[in-house]
Design a protein around this motif. Structure first.
Motif, mmCIF file in Angstrom:
data_model
loop_
_atom_site.group_PDB
_atom_site.id
_atom_site.type_symbol
_atom_site.label_atom_id
_atom_site.label_comp_id
_atom_site.label_asym_id
_atom_site.label_seq_id
_atom_site.Cartn_x
_atom_site.Cartn_y
_atom_site.Cartn_z
ATOM 1 N N CYS A 3 10.562 -10.498 4.380
ATOM 2 C CA CYS A 3 9.154 -10.137 4.212
ATOM 3 C C CYS A 3 8.453 -11.193 3.366
ATOM 4 O O CYS A 3 8.976 -11.639 2.353
ATOM 5 N N CYS A 6 7.188 -9.016 -0.251
ATOM 6 C CA CYS A 6 8.128 -8.561 -1.273
ATOM 7 C C CYS A 6 9.452 -9.330 -1.224
ATOM 8 O O CYS A 6 10.316 -9.110 -2.054
ATOM 9 N N CYS A 33 6.921 -4.627 7.307
ATOM 10 C CA CYS A 33 8.033 -4.488 6.369
ATOM 11 C C CYS A 33 8.197 -3.024 5.982
ATOM 12 O O CYS A 33 7.244 -2.392 5.554
ATOM 13 N N CYS A 36 7.401 -2.481 1.886
ATOM 14 C CA CYS A 36 6.097 -2.550 1.232
ATOM 15 C C CYS A 36 4.931 -2.367 2.182
ATOM 16 O O CYS A 36 3.793 -2.273 1.752
HETATM 17 ZN ZN LIG Z 1 7.842 -6.273 2.199
#
Ligand SMILES: [Zn+2]
Lengths: 58, 671
Positions: A3, A6, A33, A36
């Motif tokens: 990702c 994050c 993702c 997040c």
């Molecule tokens: Zn993420």
């Protein structure tokens, strides 16, 4: 894939299954993702192909 | 290699009552756990050799590898669990791993971590030890950590955690022998209990009393998982200890979340991370302490409600104004538009098409004002490509540096002062999130009125980054127009946020706490990210531009286009824009960034003042997101709500544009 928000690693295929399809017109070009909620574009086929060649050379 | 391998265990994992995983109970079982990319699978291969069975975990599509290992004359079953970051699972892989740990027998739990990133990895170690599991901590990639000068005091870690700690390098096999020796001696660890604060601690003791014995996972851990909602009732509460008081547990969970400021998950993660920091200070020494110090300070500054703003301003100035506005929308567009298309391609295409197609009307389809070549392709290549390209590049640099999560924290800090959270919204704005909006609205809201208000606010407040890029590119050349845009859109954003907080009071976002490291962006990553994003954008934008050309051509022949434009002219005039802007706003109904793209020509020809640019950009930012979004709303909330919402959004966007224009005129502001 990793990702971009994050920096956690997740499985692209599994993440796509969990995500409800938002664009009914065309195949969604994004991956969300699961950690997040950040959406990144899918890696284009041309890049995957390049990566494969690089891996083979190694 | 010291491990003898035998052939695969013939039995397959079948669901059988509570335990879904059937195997020979007399063979001790070792679970390998850890996050992805820590070399867990390689370690598994070193421990088991070539004879491995791979089967799906019952009821899922997730694969588990199992193998056998001979350790001091005894057979051990080794299971490689799917990657997990935390015991409170989010993804399906994590759920499987967590299920294995919670419900299956494990004689040893080998937690494999990347020694280089020990700080981010110990959170799970602490959770595993807290659960009362027999843990061995494996610091893998020890060679890389050493090369970086990271010194980890194994004896000190063992003393603090109460478990065995082994350094390994799975690639070379170093340390594997020690690990194998440790497995039969494994013991449950113990460390000073983490205090999660009185509200959570009280709920833990209430819940724990209701829980029966189950597996070997501590009641405290199961209570924590129940509190975080990451374990269902059957999974955590039901045990052999009689029927648990379900109502008492439900009440305790509700009481707890009403007493604390953030989500339970947030408080728990925060407390564990503080503990990890303390342990790392005691047992790990990093090289170049001043560099680390500087990074840490910069990271904190980025998130500071006051100190972070100048950094955000600098990012906007250099990233958007200088790079996107100056280079992308300026130099590159001028070259492609002015030199390549205007002087070379357009005349050539016009000559070719006028000779091969004799009919004026058919010619217009390709080379008219909105022709496929002169409009569709020229816009995509000469205008959108450089602007979106530079914006995406600037954006990828920010992404790869780890700035974005800090920006989320910064906005969250500012928002908190007015009683709401920005952390949930920022990833949606910065990503390309759109399905999140619809689901947020439909899941939490009951009444029609609330649904409409909430979806209007969300649609207004959340332009996706691609749209943001194109609209910003429009105003990026004029610093004061940029500031006016930021002021107006920011105000609407805050206003929308405040109203949302009133509407969705219970929706506490459970956002992760762990920040990725702040680092210098890697050129390779930036190129890949920019390229991926551009490919995605062009797949969505180019076909629609060509479709728009064809539709406009049909519209012009039938006269519908002229009618629609005529209807829009008074509207754009009302917000102070020239007649020609009506065409662009018509495109805006497809997607807001198309509207912005439609205005580039007017801007290039000097037909719009900076005031008008700012008004147009403000209106378009708040305009209908895109046709796709309309369809999602239709799917999730019904046709009526979708239409009402869209009308409200158009009205609010135009009203804000009108307000901005009137304000500029009234105060005599020339941007
Ligand atoms: Zn993420």
């Amino acid at each position: 894939m990793i990702c971009s928000f994050c920096f956690r690693t997740f499985d692209e295929e599994l993440a796509r299954k969990q995500c409800s399809h938002c664009n009914p017109l065309i195949e969604c070009g994004r991956v969300k993702c699961p950690y997040c909620g950040y959406e990144s574009p899918k890696e284009p086929k041309s890049l995957k192909w390049l990566n494969k060649i690089r891996m083979k050379k190694k | 290699m010291p491990v003898k391998t035998t052939s695969a265990n013939p039995d397959r994992g079948e669901p059988s009552g509570k335990s879904r995983y059937k195997s020979d109970a007399s063979v001790p079982r070792v679970l390998l756990v850890g996050s992805p990319n820590v070399g867990k699978s390689m370690l598994f291969n070193k421990l088991t050799g070539r004879y491995v069975t791979v089967s799906n975990y019952p009821g899922t599509t997730i694969e588990l590898s199992r193998g056998l290992s001979q350790i001091s004359d005894r057979k051990y079953e080794i299971i490689d669990t799917p990657g997990m970051y935390s015991l409170s699972a989010i993804t399906d892989e994590e759920k499987v791993a967590s299920d294995l740990l919670l419900n299956e027998r494990a004689d040893a739990v080998v937690h494999v971590v990347d020694a280089k990133n020990i700080e981010r990895m110990l959170v799970l170690t602490l959770q595993l030890i807290e659960a009362g599991l027999p843990v061995i901590l494996v610091l893998n990639m020890a060679d890389e950590a050493e090369q970086l000068g990271i010194e980890i005091d194994v004896a000190e870690l063992e003393r603090i955690l109460g478990v065995y700690v082994v350094k390994t390098t799975a690639t070379t096999g170093e340390g594997i022998k020690t690990l194998i020796d440790r497995i039969p001696q494994v013991r449950a660890g113990r460390f000073e209990q983490i205090d999660y604060g009185s509200a959570i601690e009280n709920s833990i003791s209430v819940i724990a009393k209701q829980l029966g014995e189950q597996g070997h996972v501590s009641r405290r851990t199961r209570a924590l998982l129940l509190l975080q909602g990451s374990c269902d009732y059957a999974g955590c509460a039901a045990g052999d200890g009689g029927s648990p008081g379900a109502d008492l547990i439900t009440n305790a969970i509700r009481d707890c979340s009403s007493q604390i400021e953030h989500s339970v998950h947030y408080h728990i993660t925060f407390a564990i991370q503080e503990k990890v920091k303390q342990i790392v200070r005691q047992a790990v020494s990093f090289p170049g302490a001043h560099v680390r110090d500087f990074r840490e300070r910069l990271s904190r500054l980025c998130m500071h409600p006051v100190g972070g703003l100048p950094i955000l301003f600098a990012v906007m100035y250099f990233g958007v104004y200088k790079f996107v506005g100056g280079i992308g929308a300026g130099t590159v567009v001028d070259f492609l538009e002015g030199t390549i298309f205007e002087t070379h391609i357009n005349p050539l295409v016009v000559r070719v098409f006028s000779t091969i197609i004799p009919w004026q009307t058919a010619q217009d389809l390709f080379i008219g004002e909105y022709g496929v070549v002169t409009f569709g392709i020229r816009y995509a290549i000469a205008l959108v490509l450089p602007i979106v390209g530079t914006f995406f590049m600037a954006f990828s640099i920010l992404e790869d540096s780890g700035y974005l999560p800090r920006l989320a924290m910064l906005i969250d800090g500012v928002f908190k002062k007015i009683g709401l959270s920005g952390r949930a919204v920022v990833p949606i704005v910065l990503g390309f999130g759109c399905d999140t909006m619809a689901t947020m609205v439909t899941r939490t809201l009951e009444t029609r009125r609330e649904k409409i208000i909430a979806s209007v606010l969300l649609a207004l407040a959340i332009p996706c980054s691609a749209q943001l890029g194109v609209i910003l590119g429009l105003v990026a050349g004029h610093p004061f127009a940029l500031v006016a845009w930021a002021g107006f859109v920011g105000s609407v954003f805050v206003l929308a946020g405040t109203l949302m907080a009133r509407l969705l009071p219970g929706a506490k976002p459970s956002f992760y706490m762990e920040l990725p490291p702040l680092r210098l962006p890697r050129p390779g990553n930036v190129v890949v990210k920019t390229y991926s994003r551009m490919v995605w954008y062009f797949k969505e934008i180019l076909p629609l531009f060509i479709l728009a050309s064809v539709l406009i051509w049909i519209g012009q022949i039938t006269g519908v286009f002229q009618l629609l434009v005529a209807a829009l002219v008074p509207v754009v005039n009302a917000i102070g824009l020239p007649d020609k802007a009506a065409d662009a706003f018509l495109f805006g109904f497809f997607r807001r960034d198309y509207g912005a793209v439609g205005l580039y020509d007017l801007q290039n020809d000097g037909l719009m003042t900076p005031n008008q640019l700012a008004v147009a950009a403000i209106t378009l930012t708040l305009f209908l997101p895109c046709i796709a979004q309309f369809l999602i709303f239709k799917k999730e909330c019904g046709f009526k709500i979708a239409v009402t919402t869209s009308l409200c959004i158009c009205l609010i966007a135009l009203a804000t544009g009108f307000l901005a224009n009137s304000l500029f005129n009234l105060l005599g502001i020339a941007l």
